[in-house]
Design a protein around this motif. Structure first.
Motif, mmCIF file in Angstrom:
data_model
loop_
_atom_site.group_PDB
_atom_site.id
_atom_site.type_symbol
_atom_site.label_atom_id
_atom_site.label_comp_id
_atom_site.label_asym_id
_atom_site.label_seq_id
_atom_site.Cartn_x
_atom_site.Cartn_y
_atom_site.Cartn_z
ATOM 1 N N GLY A 144 10.086 21.590 -65.085
ATOM 2 C CA GLY A 144 8.931 22.348 -64.638
ATOM 3 C C GLY A 144 7.774 21.509 -64.109
ATOM 4 O O GLY A 144 7.527 20.401 -64.575
ATOM 5 N N TYR A 145 7.089 22.070 -63.134
ATOM 6 C CA TYR A 145 5.886 21.469 -62.563
ATOM 7 C C TYR A 145 4.641 22.164 -63.129
ATOM 8 O O TYR A 145 4.692 23.343 -63.484
ATOM 9 C CB TYR A 145 5.876 21.649 -61.043
ATOM 10 N N LEU A 151 3.566 30.998 -64.899
ATOM 11 C CA LEU A 151 4.668 31.945 -64.780
ATOM 12 C C LEU A 151 5.221 32.352 -66.144
ATOM 13 O O LEU A 151 5.181 31.575 -67.095
ATOM 14 C CB LEU A 151 5.801 31.337 -63.948
ATOM 15 N N SER A 152 5.744 33.541 -66.203
ATOM 16 C CA SER A 152 6.445 33.971 -67.420
ATOM 17 C C SER A 152 7.748 33.182 -67.512
ATOM 18 O O SER A 152 8.205 32.586 -66.537
ATOM 19 C CB SER A 152 6.762 35.467 -67.340
ATOM 20 N N GLU A 153 8.362 33.175 -68.699
ATOM 21 C CA GLU A 153 9.614 32.439 -68.865
ATOM 22 C C GLU A 153 10.682 32.965 -67.904
ATOM 23 O O GLU A 153 11.452 32.187 -67.328
ATOM 24 C CB GLU A 153 10.097 32.539 -70.312
ATOM 25 N N GLU A 154 10.707 34.278 -67.725
ATOM 26 C CA GLU A 154 11.702 34.884 -66.831
ATOM 27 C C GLU A 154 11.490 34.443 -65.387
ATOM 28 O O GLU A 154 12.431 34.055 -64.691
ATOM 29 C CB GLU A 154 11.630 36.414 -66.929
ATOM 30 N N ASP A 155 10.223 34.483 -64.926
ATOM 31 C CA ASP A 155 9.925 34.096 -63.547
ATOM 32 C C ASP A 155 10.137 32.599 -63.331
ATOM 33 O O ASP A 155 10.601 32.173 -62.270
ATOM 34 C CB ASP A 155 8.484 34.467 -63.190
ATOM 35 N N LEU A 156 9.789 31.810 -64.343
ATOM 36 C CA LEU A 156 9.982 30.366 -64.232
ATOM 37 C C LEU A 156 11.465 30.038 -64.116
ATOM 38 O O LEU A 156 11.862 29.180 -63.307
ATOM 39 C CB LEU A 156 9.378 29.646 -65.440
ATOM 40 N N TYR A 157 12.280 30.706 -64.890
ATOM 41 C CA TYR A 157 13.719 30.454 -64.839
ATOM 42 C C TYR A 157 14.269 30.791 -63.451
ATOM 43 O O TYR A 157 15.106 30.054 -62.903
ATOM 44 C CB TYR A 157 14.438 31.269 -65.907
ATOM 45 N N ASP A 162 16.282 28.656 -58.079
ATOM 46 C CA ASP A 162 16.134 28.420 -56.638
ATOM 47 C C ASP A 162 15.995 26.924 -56.349
ATOM 48 O O ASP A 162 16.606 26.403 -55.410
ATOM 49 C CB ASP A 162 14.899 29.158 -56.097
ATOM 50 N N MET A 163 15.201 26.234 -57.158
ATOM 51 C CA MET A 163 15.003 24.799 -56.950
ATOM 52 C C MET A 163 16.300 24.028 -57.146
ATOM 53 O O MET A 163 16.589 23.080 -56.410
ATOM 54 C CB MET A 163 13.927 24.261 -57.898
ATOM 55 N N LYS A 197 20.443 24.248 -69.864
ATOM 56 C CA LYS A 197 20.662 25.146 -71.006
ATOM 57 C C LYS A 197 19.496 25.174 -71.994
ATOM 58 O O LYS A 197 19.465 26.012 -72.894
ATOM 59 C CB LYS A 197 21.945 24.740 -71.737
ATOM 60 N N LEU A 198 18.547 24.263 -71.837
ATOM 61 C CA LEU A 198 17.436 24.210 -72.789
ATOM 62 C C LEU A 198 16.523 25.419 -72.648
ATOM 63 O O LEU A 198 16.240 25.869 -71.536
ATOM 64 C CB LEU A 198 16.603 22.943 -72.547
ATOM 65 N N PRO A 199 16.018 25.946 -73.752
ATOM 66 C CA PRO A 199 15.043 27.031 -73.687
ATOM 67 C C PRO A 199 13.761 26.561 -72.976
ATOM 68 O O PRO A 199 13.382 25.393 -73.087
ATOM 69 C CB PRO A 199 14.761 27.356 -75.157
ATOM 70 N N ILE A 200 13.119 27.470 -72.280
ATOM 71 C CA ILE A 200 11.889 27.123 -71.562
ATOM 72 C C ILE A 200 10.836 26.572 -72.517
ATOM 73 O O ILE A 200 10.115 25.617 -72.195
ATOM 74 C CB ILE A 200 11.314 28.358 -70.827
ATOM 75 N N LYS A 201 10.740 27.117 -73.720
ATOM 76 C CA LYS A 201 9.711 26.677 -74.669
ATOM 77 C C LYS A 201 9.925 25.232 -75.118
ATOM 78 O O LYS A 201 8.987 24.590 -75.609
ATOM 79 C CB LYS A 201 9.671 27.607 -75.888
ATOM 80 N N ILE A 202 11.158 24.724 -74.958
ATOM 81 C CA ILE A 202 11.442 23.334 -75.290
ATOM 82 C C ILE A 202 11.086 22.423 -74.115
ATOM 83 O O ILE A 202 10.754 21.252 -74.284
ATOM 84 C CB ILE A 202 12.938 23.170 -75.670
#
Length: 329
Positions: A144-145, A151-157, A162-163, A197-202
């Motif tokens: 992540g940048y 962004l929400s976790e869903e939108d960030l994912y 896309d990236m 596979k890592l959770p966004i919060k990690i």
């Protein structure tokens, strides 16, 4: 959110283990060294296998390189015996513009500014007989940048998906143009599969009331690498090396009258919109080497987008024109 150690403690040894493996599996003979989180971790792991590894830091003389103080600290901490800081000036930058533009096939100012230091660094390492250079490419794309923090976790994912399908790094075509190889441990399939596979919060979380990306990597190494370095904020390459000042310096290359005349002439002949004097310098170089963007990047199918500013056609989801730097398209 603030995580309970129980939520992430098992990731600490896992993180160090996977990074150690991908560094070992992609061992280079030198490092383009910014002393950011990315290259500091690589350097720490690489010296376990190559204690005499060469490291090179690039700075722009007319700029304000933010990496400098961190590099000094890490060189001392890691006891890097073969470290060099090379300072280039505006004359050398101007001489290398055609080489960077040709290798990348772009006149996007941000891309050229960021890539200038990389190209000069790769050239110097090649002259020393080194041909397998570590870079820290890929870590931001997977972790992540800062501009994505809202962004929400869903939108960030979704953004990350896309990236991951479109990410590219200038070090690859630059090194190819020089006949050498870049080693990118964070783009090793083992690391990419693990990171995805890592959770966004990690990946993104809080430290001292500030939000950071690469959070689990920082936690894994915070008691190993100096905290001032491992928790340093994200610094774009152009800021770290000082090449961000090229935009200001290049304003002196043309008078305002000359710029407006050239800008108008290019729009009338090529249908390309020039944004400022730096953009003009890169475009004139691009035009001389390749020709019109609309002819070099023609429409091939319905999946391509037409950039409204340069009229080149590209297949992207991220709305960023890799030809001229226009956003959004």
């Amino acid at each position: 959110m603030t995580l309970d150690p129980k939520e992430y403690s098992h990731y600490i040894p896992e993180t160090k283990n996977v990074i150690n493996k991908v560094v070992k599996n992609n061992l280079g003979d030198s490092i383009l060294f910014s002393a950011g989180t990315d290259t500091s971790i690589i350097a720490y792991e690489a010296i376990k296998y190559k204690p005499e590894i060469s490291t090179l830091t690039i700075e722009f003389k007319q700029g304000d390189p933010k990496d400098a103080k961190y590099v000094k600290k890490m060189v001392k901490f890691l006891k890097l015996k073969n470290h060099q800081t090379y300072v280039f000036d505006i004359k050398e930058a101007l001489e290398n513009i055609p080489k960077v533009v040709k290798a990348l096939k772009t006149f996007d100012p941000m891309d050229v500014r960021n890539s200038m230091a990389i190209y000069i660094g790769l050239t110097l390492l090649k002259e020393k007989g080194l041909s397998k250079i570590f870079t820290g490419d890929g870590l931001d794309e997977f972790f992540g940048y800062p501009w994505q923090f809202h962004l929400s976790e869903e939108d960030l994912y979704k953004k990350q998906l896309d990236m991951w399908t479109e990410m590219s790094f200038s070090s690859k075509p630059l090194s190819k143009s020089l006949g050498i190889e870049v080693k990118q441990p964070y783009l090793d399939p083992m690391f990419m599969e693990w990171a995805k596979k890592l959770p966004i919060k990690i990946k993104i979380n809080m430290h001292n009331n500030e939000k950071y990306s690469k959070w689990i990597l920082r936690k894994a190494y915070e008691n190993i690498i100096p905290k001032e370095v491992i928790w340093r904020p994200k610094t774009p390459l152009e800021t770290g090396t000082g090449t961000s000042s090229l935009n200001t310096i290049f304003q002196e290359q043309y008078t305002n009258t000359e710029f407006e005349e050239k800008k108008k002439d290019i729009f009338e002949k090529d249908n390309v919109q020039i944004r400022d004097k730096e953009h003009l310098i890169y475009y004139e170089t691009f035009r001389k080497i390749f020709g019109k963007p609309s002819e070099i990047f023609p429409k091939t199918n319905n999946d391509t987008k037409t950039c409204p500013q340069c009229k080149g056609h590209i297949k992207i989801k991220t709305q960023f024109c890799k030809i001229c730097g226009s956003y959004p398209i």
